[in-house]
Structures are given as C-alpha cells and as structure tokens.
Design an enzyme around this catalytic site. Structure first.
Site, PDB file in Angstrom:
ATOM      1  N   PHE A   1      -2.132   5.509  -2.342  1.00 32.33           N
ATOM      2  CA  PHE A   1      -2.628   6.760  -1.775  1.00 32.33           C
ATOM      3  C   PHE A   1      -1.708   7.903  -2.142  1.00 32.33           C
ATOM      4  CE2 PHE A   1      -4.274   3.342   0.722  1.00 32.33           C
ATOM      5  CZ  PHE A   1      -5.577   3.708   0.993  1.00 32.33           C
TER       6      PHE A   1
ATOM      7  N   MET B   1       0.845  -1.172   0.000  1.00 28.85           N
ATOM      8  CA  MET B   1       0.000   0.000   0.000  1.00 28.85           C
ATOM      9  C   MET B   1       0.893   1.239   0.000  1.00 28.85           C
ATOM     10  SD  MET B   1      -2.868   1.246   2.783  1.00 28.85           S
ATOM     11  CE  MET B   1      -1.947   0.720   4.188  1.00 28.85           C
ATOM     12  N   PRO B   2       1.260   1.746  -1.164  1.00 31.47           N
ATOM     13  CA  PRO B   2       2.100   2.936  -1.220  1.00 31.47           C
ATOM     14  C   PRO B   2       1.343   4.181  -0.770  1.00 31.47           C
ATOM     15  CG  PRO B   2       2.035   1.821  -3.347  1.00 31.47           C
ATOM     16  CD  PRO B   2       1.040   1.166  -2.486  1.00 31.47           C
ATOM     17  N   TYR B   3       2.088   5.053  -0.130  1.00 30.46           N
ATOM     18  CA  TYR B   3       1.575   6.355   0.296  1.00 30.46           C
ATOM     19  C   TYR B   3       2.572   7.398  -0.186  1.00 30.46           C
ATOM     20  CZ  TYR B   3       0.673  10.309   3.391  1.00 30.46           C
ATOM     21  OH  TYR B   3       0.418  11.553   3.878  1.00 30.46           O
TER      22      TYR B   3
END
Length: 67
Positions: free
Chosen positions: A40, A1-3
C-alpha cells in the site's frame, strides 16, 4: 503487507503521483521481496502554508524568493 506514506506539498500531477506509487512499489519488491498486490502506498498532499522548514512555511519561503 507494507504500508508507505508519502507526504508532499500540494501540486503534483496525477501522472507524477502514479509514478511515485509504481516506483515505491517496485522498490519494495526489489529490495524486500514484497508482494506488490499487498503493498500500500498513500500520498498525502499538504498545503504549502501548512508545511514549514527553517522556521517559516513553504508558502512564505516562496514569497520571499519572489515566486
């Protein structure tokens, strides 16, 4: 889940922000094979008087440049 957090000086349009979000997401998909549904991107806008470079604020640099 990259932010990904992007910080820019205030003034970008809604369309420009949408392009930043889409482009950043596309880059993570292409380069890191990330799932766009769990990627995100947050854009923080900072007032020019709160952003400094070269020892002065961006607002002051703009004033000195005559703009």
């Amino acid at each position: 889940m990259p932010y990904v957090n992007i910080r820019i000086t205030a003034g970008a349009t809604e369309e420009q922000k949408a392009q930043l979000i889409a482009g950043t997401t596309d880059l993570l998909v292409k380069v890191l094979n990330k799932n766009p549904a769990s990627t995100f991107v947050v854009i923080d806008e900072v007032k020019t008087e709160d952003w400094g470079v070269g020892g002065i604020s961006v607002a002051e640099r703009t004033r000195r440049a005559g703009g």
